[in-house]
Design an enzyme around this catalytic site. Structure first.
Site, PDB file in Angstrom:
ATOM      1  N   LYS A  67      20.913  39.044  42.380  1.00  0.00           N
ATOM      2  CA  LYS A  67      21.550  38.699  41.095  1.00  0.00           C
ATOM      3  C   LYS A  67      21.786  37.186  41.002  1.00  0.00           C
ATOM      4  O   LYS A  67      21.642  36.583  39.939  1.00  0.00           O
ATOM      5  CB  LYS A  67      22.859  39.474  40.967  1.00  0.00           C
ATOM      6  N   THR A 120      29.331  41.065  39.340  1.00  0.00           N
ATOM      7  CA  THR A 120      28.552  39.999  39.988  1.00  0.00           C
ATOM      8  C   THR A 120      29.522  39.196  40.833  1.00  0.00           C
ATOM      9  O   THR A 120      30.403  38.516  40.297  1.00  0.00           O
ATOM     10  CB  THR A 120      27.889  39.081  38.942  1.00  0.00           C
TER      11      THR A 120
HETATM   12  P1  NAP Z   1      34.986  41.357  31.245  1.00  0.00           P
HETATM   13  O1  NAP Z   1      34.685  41.752  29.839  1.00  0.00           O
HETATM   14  O2  NAP Z   1      35.860  40.201  31.532  1.00  0.00           O
HETATM   15  O3  NAP Z   1      35.567  42.664  31.965  1.00  0.00           O
HETATM   16  C1  NAP Z   1      36.154  42.676  33.232  1.00  0.00           C
HETATM   17  C2  NAP Z   1      37.166  43.789  33.227  1.00  0.00           C
HETATM   18  O4  NAP Z   1      37.684  43.966  34.546  1.00  0.00           O
HETATM   19  C3  NAP Z   1      38.367  43.463  32.320  1.00  0.00           C
HETATM   20  O5  NAP Z   1      38.600  44.559  31.455  1.00  0.00           O
HETATM   21  C4  NAP Z   1      39.498  43.261  33.326  1.00  0.00           C
HETATM   22  O6  NAP Z   1      40.763  43.647  32.865  1.00  0.00           O
HETATM   23  C5  NAP Z   1      39.075  44.176  34.433  1.00  0.00           C
HETATM   24  N1  NAP Z   1      39.734  43.834  35.710  1.00  0.00           N
HETATM   25  C6  NAP Z   1      39.710  42.648  36.360  1.00  0.00           C
HETATM   26  N2  NAP Z   1      40.431  42.735  37.495  1.00  0.00           N
HETATM   27  C7  NAP Z   1      40.922  43.993  37.553  1.00  0.00           C
HETATM   28  C8  NAP Z   1      41.729  44.680  38.467  1.00  0.00           C
HETATM   29  N3  NAP Z   1      42.202  44.089  39.575  1.00  0.00           N
HETATM   30  N4  NAP Z   1      42.041  45.976  38.215  1.00  0.00           N
HETATM   31  C9  NAP Z   1      41.582  46.577  37.092  1.00  0.00           C
HETATM   32  N5  NAP Z   1      40.794  45.990  36.182  1.00  0.00           N
HETATM   33  C10 NAP Z   1      40.464  44.698  36.403  1.00  0.00           C
HETATM   34  O7  NAP Z   1      33.636  41.089  32.040  1.00  0.00           O
HETATM   35  P2  NAP Z   1      32.212  41.749  31.803  1.00  0.00           P
HETATM   36  O8  NAP Z   1      31.447  40.901  30.853  1.00  0.00           O
HETATM   37  O9  NAP Z   1      32.353  43.205  31.586  1.00  0.00           O
HETATM   38  O10 NAP Z   1      31.584  41.467  33.237  1.00  0.00           O
HETATM   39  C11 NAP Z   1      31.956  42.235  34.375  1.00  0.00           C
HETATM   40  C12 NAP Z   1      31.062  41.808  35.539  1.00  0.00           C
HETATM   41  O11 NAP Z   1      29.689  42.062  35.186  1.00  0.00           O
HETATM   42  C13 NAP Z   1      31.183  40.312  35.853  1.00  0.00           C
HETATM   43  O12 NAP Z   1      31.115  40.124  37.243  1.00  0.00           O
HETATM   44  C14 NAP Z   1      29.984  39.717  35.143  1.00  0.00           C
HETATM   45  O13 NAP Z   1      29.571  38.528  35.768  1.00  0.00           O
HETATM   46  C15 NAP Z   1      28.967  40.837  35.261  1.00  0.00           C
HETATM   47  N6  NAP Z   1      27.947  40.854  34.186  1.00  0.00           N
HETATM   48  C16 NAP Z   1      28.281  40.668  32.878  1.00  0.00           C
HETATM   49  C17 NAP Z   1      27.276  40.689  31.910  1.00  0.00           C
HETATM   50  C18 NAP Z   1      27.586  40.480  30.436  1.00  0.00           C
HETATM   51  O14 NAP Z   1      26.642  40.279  29.653  1.00  0.00           O
HETATM   52  N7  NAP Z   1      28.837  40.549  30.011  1.00  0.00           N
HETATM   53  C19 NAP Z   1      25.939  40.918  32.257  1.00  0.00           C
HETATM   54  C20 NAP Z   1      25.650  41.132  33.591  1.00  0.00           C
HETATM   55  C21 NAP Z   1      26.656  41.099  34.548  1.00  0.00           C
HETATM   56  P3  NAP Z   1      41.532  42.892  31.661  1.00  0.00           P
HETATM   57  O15 NAP Z   1      41.115  43.679  30.433  1.00  0.00           O
HETATM   58  O16 NAP Z   1      42.968  43.005  31.992  1.00  0.00           O
HETATM   59  O17 NAP Z   1      41.028  41.467  31.648  1.00  0.00           O
END
Ligand code: NAP
Length: 339
Positions: free
Chosen positions: A170, A95
Site C-alpha cells: 500500500k 493504512t
Molecule cells: P475516516 O473517515 O477518518 O474514518 C476513520 C474512522 O475511524 C473514524 O470514524 C474514526 O472515528 C474511527 N476511529 C479512529 N480511531 C478509533 C478508535 N480508537 N476507536 C474507534 N473508532 C476509531 O478515514 P477513512 O477515509 O475511512 O480511512 C480509513 C483508513 O483507510 C485510513 O487509514 C486511510 O488512509 C485508509 N484509506 C482511505 C481511503 C479513502 O479514500 N478515504 C482509501 C484507501 C485507504 P471518529 O468518527 O470519532 O473520527
C-alpha cells in the site's frame, strides 16, 4: 460469520454495509458513537468499546486513520484483544505502518489471535461499490480465513507475504498515486491556461497513454472546483510519511518524495478548508499558472507564498487565469473569497 467492525468512516461504514448485505452477523463500534446508527438501522448490533464488539466474534475488521489508533483499539485498555477469544482473527483495512503491523501481529499471536493486514485502494467509490483492490499480509492460514470477509467488498485480493507485506504494498501504491495527482493537476493547469475544451480533452486523454484512476475519478473535481469528501489530505500526508520511513529503513532514497514536490506536501500544514489532495494540487497549480504556465506544482516557496501568514497584501488565490477565457472565482485555501 460473526464480525465486529471498528472504525466507521468513509471506508469502514460501506465495508460494514457490504458485510451485512453478505449475510454476516455484524457488530459495530466507532469512537464517535453516532456513526453506528445507520449501520444499526440495517441490522448491526452496537457495542460501547472495541472489547465489547469483539466479544463472541469470529473476527474483528478494523478501518481507522493511523497506527496509534489501531494499536490502541486492538491492544490498549478495553481493546479488541481483550474481547476476542483464542483462535480469533483481526483483519485490518487501515493504512498504517508496515513495521508496526508486524509488531502488532506478533503481540496478537502471543494471545492466540491471528492477523491479516489488508489495506485497500480504490477510494470511497470502490468502498461503496465493493470493488476495492486489497493488498494482504499474514500467514497462509489467516489469509484463507480472511477471504470470507474481504470478498464482501474487494474485487482483487492479493496475498503478498507475511505480516506487514500488505501495508508495504500500500505504501508503494501511495507513492505512485501522489505523483499521479501532481502530474494530473499540472496538466489541467496547462490545459486551462491554454484554453483547451476540458470535457473533450479529458475524454481524449482517457483513451490514450495518460489514462489513470486519478484522471478518470478526480480530474472532473479539479475542473469543476468541487471537492466532496473522499480521501482526506491529512491521510495522504500520513501515507507518504509511512513510505518515507520505510524507504529510509531500506536505505533507499525516494527522489520524488524526498527532493521534490511531495516532500513539501508532506511537511506543509495547509490551513482551513483544503481537505482533499486534488483540491490542494489544483489550487497550487492554479496559482502557479497565474505567474507562468508551468511545472513543479507543489513548490515550497509557492506554498508558503499563499499561506495566509506569508501572502503579500492584495494577492489572493483564484482559479487559473486562462489565457483565452474568463477566470472563474474560487475560494482561497483559508476560506476567504478570491477577487
Ligand atoms: P475516516 O473517515 O477518518 O474514518 C476513520 C474512522 O475511524 C473514524 O470514524 C474514526 O472515528 C474511527 N476511529 C479512529 N480511531 C478509533 C478508535 N480508537 N476507536 C474507534 N473508532 C476509531 O478515514 P477513512 O477515509 O475511512 O480511512 C480509513 C483508513 O483507510 C485510513 O487509514 C486511510 O488512509 C485508509 N484509506 C482511505 C481511503 C479513502 O479514500 N478515504 C482509501 C484507501 C485507504 P471518529 O468518527 O470519532 O473520527
Amino acid at each position: 460469520m460473526r464480525v465486529a467492525v471498528i472504525g466507521l468512516g468513509t471506508m469502514g461504514a460501506p465495508m460494514a454495509r457490504h458485510l451485512i448485505a453478505a449475510g454476516h452477523e455484524v457488530t459495530v463500534h466507532n469512537r464517535t458513537r453516532e456513526r453506528e446508527e445507520p449501520l444499526a438501522a440495517l441490522g448491526a448490533a452496537r457495542a460501547a468499546s472495541p472489547a465489547e464488539a469483539a466479544k463472541g466474534a469470529d473476527a474483528v475488521l478494523t478501518c481507522v486513520s493511523d497506527t496509534p489508533d489501531l494499536e490502541q483499539l486492538l491492544l490498549g485498555p478495553g481493546g479488541a484483544a481483550e474481547g476476542l477469544a483464542r483462535g480469533g482473527l483481526v483483519v485490518d483495512c487501515s493504512t498504517v505502518s508496515p513495521s508496526a503491523t508486524a509488531d502488532i501481529a506478533a503481540r496478537l499471536a502471543e494471545r492466540g489471535i491471528g492477523m491479516v493486514d489488508a489495506p485497500v485502494s480504490g477510494g470511497s467509490e470502490g468502498a461503496e461499490k465493493g470493488t476495492l483492490t486489497i493488498f494482504c499480509g499474514g500467514s497462509d492460514d489467516d489469509f484463507a480465513r480472511a477471504g470470507e470477509i474481504l470478498n464482501a467488498f474487494g474485487s482483487r485480493i492479493t496475498h503478498l507475504g507475511p505480516s506487514g507485506a500488505g501495508q508495504m504494498a500500500k505504501a508503494v501504491n501511495q507513492v505512485m498515486i501522489a505523483g499521479t495527482y501532481a502530474s494530473v493537476g499540472e496538466g489541467i493547469a496547462l490545459a486551462q491556461a491554454a484554453g483547451l475544451p476540458m470535457p473533450e480533452l479529458l475524454e481524449a486523454l482517457s483513451a490514450g497513454a495518460a489514462a489513470s484512476w486519478v484522471l478518470s475519478n478526480r480530474a472532473g473535481n479539479m475542473i469543476d472546483d468541487t471537492y466532496p469528501l473522499g480521501f482526506k489530505l491529512a491521510l495522504h500526508r500520513k501515507d507518504l510519511g509511512i513510505a518515507l520511513d520505510e524507504a529510509a529503513r531500506e536505505g533507499l532514497p525516494l527522489k520524488t518524495l524526498d527532493d521534490g514536490a511531495m516532500e513539501r506536501l508532506r511537511r506543509y500544514r495547509w490551513p482551513g478548508n483544503v481537505r482533499e489532495l486534488e483540491n490542494l494540487v489544483r489550487r497550487l497549480a492554479a496559482l502557479y499558472s497565474q505567474e507562468t504556465i508551468g511545472v513543479d506544482v507543489i513548490d515550497v516557496e509557492l506554498a508558503e507564498s499563499v499561506s495566509p501568514a506569508a501572502r503579500p497584501a492584495g494577492r489572493c488565490c483564484r482559479a487559473p487565469a486562462p489565457v483565452r477565457r474568463a477566470a472563474r472565482p474560487a475560494s482561497c485555501p483559508d476560506g476567504s473569497s478570491g477577487p
